[in-house]
Design a protein around this motif. Structure first.
Motif, PDB file in Angstrom:
ATOM      1  N   SER A   1       0.828  -1.209   0.000  1.00  0.00           N
ATOM      2  CA  SER A   1       0.000   0.000   0.000  1.00  0.00           C
ATOM      3  C   SER A   1       0.862   1.258   0.000  1.00  0.00           C
ATOM      4  N   PHE A   2       1.869   1.281   0.850  1.00  0.00           N
ATOM      5  CA  PHE A   2       2.797   2.415   0.812  1.00  0.00           C
ATOM      6  C   PHE A   2       3.559   2.442  -0.519  1.00  0.00           C
ATOM      7  N   GLY A   3       3.824   1.269  -1.080  1.00  0.00           N
ATOM      8  CA  GLY A   3       4.480   1.209  -2.377  1.00  0.00           C
ATOM      9  C   GLY A   3       3.636   1.806  -3.484  1.00  0.00           C
ATOM     10  N   PHE A   4       2.331   1.694  -3.363  1.00  0.00           N
ATOM     11  CA  PHE A   4       1.434   2.311  -4.358  1.00  0.00           C
ATOM     12  C   PHE A   4       1.581   3.831  -4.319  1.00  0.00           C
ATOM     13  N   TYR A   5       1.628   4.393  -3.102  1.00  0.00           N
ATOM     14  CA  TYR A   5       1.913   5.823  -2.974  1.00  0.00           C
ATOM     15  C   TYR A   5       3.241   6.166  -3.656  1.00  0.00           C
ATOM     16  N   GLN A   6       4.238   5.333  -3.401  1.00  0.00           N
ATOM     17  CA  GLN A   6       5.564   5.591  -3.968  1.00  0.00           C
ATOM     18  C   GLN A   6       5.501   5.672  -5.491  1.00  0.00           C
ATOM     19  N   THR A   7       4.756   4.763  -6.111  1.00  0.00           N
ATOM     20  CA  THR A   7       4.613   4.779  -7.573  1.00  0.00           C
ATOM     21  C   THR A   7       3.930   6.052  -8.049  1.00  0.00           C
ATOM     22  N   LEU A   8       2.839   6.446  -7.376  1.00  0.00           N
ATOM     23  CA  LEU A   8       2.117   7.657  -7.768  1.00  0.00           C
ATOM     24  C   LEU A   8       3.021   8.888  -7.714  1.00  0.00           C
ATOM     25  N   ILE A   9       3.861   8.942  -6.705  1.00  0.00           N
ATOM     26  CA  ILE A   9       4.715  10.119  -6.506  1.00  0.00           C
ATOM     27  C   ILE A   9       5.891  10.114  -7.475  1.00  0.00           C
ATOM     28  N   GLU A  10       6.509   8.956  -7.633  1.00  0.00           N
ATOM     29  CA  GLU A  10       7.656   8.875  -8.541  1.00  0.00           C
ATOM     30  C   GLU A  10       7.266   9.169  -9.985  1.00  0.00           C
ATOM     31  N   GLU A  11       6.057   8.775 -10.378  1.00  0.00           N
ATOM     32  CA  GLU A  11       5.605   9.014 -11.754  1.00  0.00           C
ATOM     33  C   GLU A  11       4.812  10.320 -11.878  1.00  0.00           C
ATOM     34  N   GLN A  12       4.760  11.075 -10.801  1.00  0.00           N
ATOM     35  CA  GLN A  12       4.053  12.360 -10.783  1.00  0.00           C
ATOM     36  C   GLN A  12       2.589  12.205 -11.234  1.00  0.00           C
TER      37      GLN A  12
END
Length: 475
Positions: A255-266
């Motif tokens: 779940s935290f990794g999903f946030y990470q993807t959203l942020i890294e890909e803007q």
């Protein structure tokens, strides 16, 4: 004669104004006449009725209660004193807890969210309503999920009577996606949601998705954010059989990794989430302007966030904004979340216990729930509300009510504020690039253990080996 100087004019006209006021009051009195014997008896009898004090806040909720007051007083043979509390939910809750501690809280009040029930019940502030609820015909009409959320996790006793429920999903700009030639079909899983988000960014050059996070969003970083992601796993529960928080789980890391993807890909705006009121720019400005296309939100949002009386209303909001269920993380079905909001509780120290218990049951009836639901953009907690003559007045909310049978929720226990504070801190670290999904999970685990103690947290994985995933209770 009228003087031309202002001061003289005011002095001359003052006696005239007083005389007119007295005359009007006298006319009103004599026009009304002396009270009849029957009126005097009625007033005397009303004054003899027991007095119950009830706390309420926010304009919409106060309007609903004032509207219902005569009906409730006549039905129960009581007088109701309505005490207006501060409007923001957190200010309301802070004042309520302060007065409960001091022993001078109202007889009846609401608990803003179901995840606050355990702490209030464990502190001895809420009367045990188990017997009252089980003998109440309305209890059988509650969905099983709603019944569960009225009970304290530590003893399975009922402490609140639900009236309305918030149904929470993804809200998206159907009008703008359609115009851009982007599919509005229900995303079935996280990957489809990510692919849709990437297409939005590429074709529309706007932020696709908002899942709240960060310190300044407070408890909303969990309730409006991480909770959606955790509930996406079919077999994950936030509590284990020993009533401990389960944070050493692959579902938390992913779940935290999903946030990470959203942020890294803007794919998600970050800077607004670091502001003091992080919801203002994305939800009240960017979403209405089409600068944000998808957001988590609840059944109240088309009314208060984007409706005709909102800060930036969206024209024809019922058609322009539509909903998707939240997609699954592991092959399950998309789902809606449900939260029991502002359920009614009885002060454990109320001197009017029997009447206070009758009052909260009356507040759980469908006519009361419908009056509140219409004002607040939520749905009645009971399934049989669909048979009530006033149900059709809910309009689009009727579809949300139909989702209650299959909705999901994550149960919490004592210490939910610490758990939510940990989520806010860990998600802030992901927002600012200080942590990836694995590190954020560790931060959440460490925070909750430090605040609540290791006995309150399942320790099979992270504490034992410092690993985010030991395969326990996994998806």
């Amino acid at each position: 004669m009228i003087w031309t100087k202002q001061r003289g004019r005011a002095n001359l006209l003052l006696p005239v104004a007083v005389t007119l006021a007295v005359s009007v009051m006298a006319a009103m009195y004599w026009g009304r006449g002396e009270p009849t014997t029957a009126q005097r008896l009625a007033e005397t009898e009303a004054a003899k009725r027991p007095l119950l004090v009830i706390a309420e806040h926010r304009t919409a909720r106060l309007q609903a209660l004032y509207q219902l007051q005569p009906q409730l007083e006549a039905q129960l043979g009581i007088r109701l004193k309505i005490v207006e509390y501060p409007a923001p939910p957190q200010d309301y809750f802070t004042k309520l807890v302060t007065e409960l501690r001091a022993g001078n809280a109202p007889d009846v009040f609401t608990v803003p969210r179901d995840l606050q029930v355990d702490d209030l019940a464990a502190a001895g502030y809420l009367a045990d309503l188990t017997t009252d609820a089980q003998q109440w015909p309305g209890y059988a009409q509650l969905p099983e999920l709603v019944k569960t959320l009225t009970r304290a996790s530590f003893n399975e006793h009922v402490y609140v009577i639900p009236s309305i429920v918030a149904v929470e999903q993804l809200y998206y700009r159907h009008d703008l996606l359609t115009d851009a030639g982007i599919s509005t079909a229900q995303p079935q899983n996280w990957q489809e949601l990510l692919e849709r988000s990437r297409e939005i960014k590429q074709k529309m050059a706007q932020y696709p998705l908002l899942i709240p996070a960060g310190l300044t969003w407070g408890m909303g970083s969990y309730t409006e954010g991480l909770r959606y992601l955790l509930a996406s796993f079919q077999h994950y529960q936030l509590l284990n059989g020993q009533n401990q928080y389960v944070l050493d789980n692959n579902a938390v890391r992913r779940s935290f990794g999903f946030y990470q993807t959203l942020i890294e890909e803007q794919l998600m705006p970050v800077q607004p989430l670091l502001n003091p009121e992080p919801w203002v720019i994305p939800k009240y400005e960017m979403f209405p302007k089409g600068q944000l296309l998808i957001t988590t939100c609840g059944s109240w949002c088309p009314v208060f966030d984007w409706g005709p009386g909102s800060r930036n209303p969206i024209p024809d909001v019922a058609n322009a904004v539509r909903t998707w269920k939240f997609p699954s993380a592991d092959g399950g079905k998309p789902f809606a979340l449900a939260s029991v909001v502002y359920a009614w509780g009885v002060n454990a120290k109320s001197r009017q216990q029997p009447l206070a218990r009758q009052l909260v049951l009356a507040l759980g009836e469908n006519d009361v729930a419908l009056a509140y639901a219409k004002q607040l953009g939520n749905v009645p907690a009971r399934l049989d509300a669909a048979e009530h003559p006033a149900f059709a007045a809910l309009g689009n909310l009727m579809a949300d009510h139909a989702l209650l049978k299959d909705a999901r929720a994550l149960r919490t226990t004592v210490g939910s504020n610490a758990m939510m504070a940990g989520v806010a801190q860990a998600s802030e670290a992901v927002l600012t690039g200080r942590a990836d999904g694995e590190r954020a999970q560790q931060m959440l685990y460490d925070y909750v253990v430090n605040v609540l103690g290791s006995a309150q947290v399942e320790t099979a994985g992270l504490a034992a080996a410092g690993q985010p995933d030991k395969g326990h209770n996994d998806d």
